[in-house]
Design a protein around this motif. Structure first.
Motif: not given
Length: 291
Positions: A78-80, A91-94, A99-100
């Motif tokens: 759901x974050x992709x 792509x999204x900031x979340x 990932x980071x």
């Protein structure tokens, strides 16, 4: 690493952090590959270590197969974001934050499709009898060896996936495990040099007569075919010669503090000749009356 070098110039370190290992100044097989290209490339690789996202698949496969290293984690779907062309991206900031944070925790964040592929690679390796026989040996995993080259005194290092007495092994991901393809891969990626570094370090650190290195190759896409190969005498002779050449280049560059590119000497411009396959194709076309 504290206490380096030891008096006898040889040591074995288990569970050495990967970042600490790669930062160590001793010469590795990867460094030798760069030196054989040119000392200039070696110097650049030491100045700026680049971690490519493409390495993530290899790191993840190693972790799942060997049980050590950077743990792969699946990025929540759901974050992709799915682009118009169907490619799934972070792509999204979340998504980028997730990932980071995973990277910061020493993990390998993977998109769901890639994560499933890594699981497939692991399962294929563990189902292969030859690979399983190597993995089931009493062994040390991801072990770092350090020693001084007896001919030059150059400090050497190697990080072995599998060390089982006199036997060394590595897990490699690739696109095609057909034998004729692997011959090119072994040469291109310097696995022959790596194998001889492993064998030399095993001899110097453990005092054993090393066996031929075994490599477990697994394809990165379904059906995740596996092939286990042993680097025989031809690879050993060639790898040893290339290893010794790289060590000599390194010693000379250190002595004179000069790290040249491949084409640095004065003299006439090199005349470059076409390869044999090109000449063969020209002969074919000429014979057909095209030229």
């Amino acid at each position: 690493m504290s206490g380096w070098p030891p008096e006898d110039g040889a040591t074995l370190v288990e569970a050495m952090p990967e970042e600490e290992y790669h930062a160590h100044p001793a010469l590795s097989a990867s460094g030798m590959k760069q030196l054989l290209r040119s000392p200039l490339h070696y110097q650049q690789s030491r100045a700026v270590r680049v971690e490519k996202p493409a390495f993530d698949v290899g790191h993840a496969a190693h972790s799942l197969v060997l049980g050590v290293g950077k743990e792969p984690v699946e990025i929540p779907e759901n974050l992709l974001t799915t682009r118009a062309d169907g490619v799934v991206v972070i792509a999204s900031a979340k998504a980028k934050e997730w990932r980071d944070n995973a990277y910061a925790e020493g993990k390998v964040p993977l998109k769901p499709k890639t994560y499933a592929e890594v699981i497939g690679m692991r399962d294929a390796i563990l189902a292969n009898p030859k690979a399983r026989a190597l993995l089931e040996l009493p062994r040390m995993t991801e072990v770092s060896l350090f020693a001084l080259d007896p001919e030059t005194g150059v400090p050497l290092r190697g990080r072995l996936d599998i060390l089982a007495g006199a036997k060394c092994g590595d897990v490699k991901t690739t696109s095609d495990v057909r034998t004729f393809k692997l011959r090119s891969v072994i040469y291109e990626y310097g696995y022959d040099v790596q194998g001889e570094v492993y064998r030399l370090l095993t001899q110097l650190v453990l005092g054993v007569d090393p066996e031929p290195v075994e490599l477990i190759f697994v394809e990165k896409a379904a059906p995740y075919e596996v092939r286990v190969v042993r680097l025989g005498e031809g690879w050993q002779v060639g790898g040893y010669a290339r290893m010794r050449t790289a060590i000599d280049i390194f010693q000379s560059c250190i002595e004179f503090d000069v790290w040249p590119g491949d084409d640095y000497e004065d003299g006439p411009v090199e005349e470059i000749e076409p390869p044999a396959y090109y000449l063969s194709d020209v002969d074919r076309l000429t014979g057909a009356g095209v030229l």
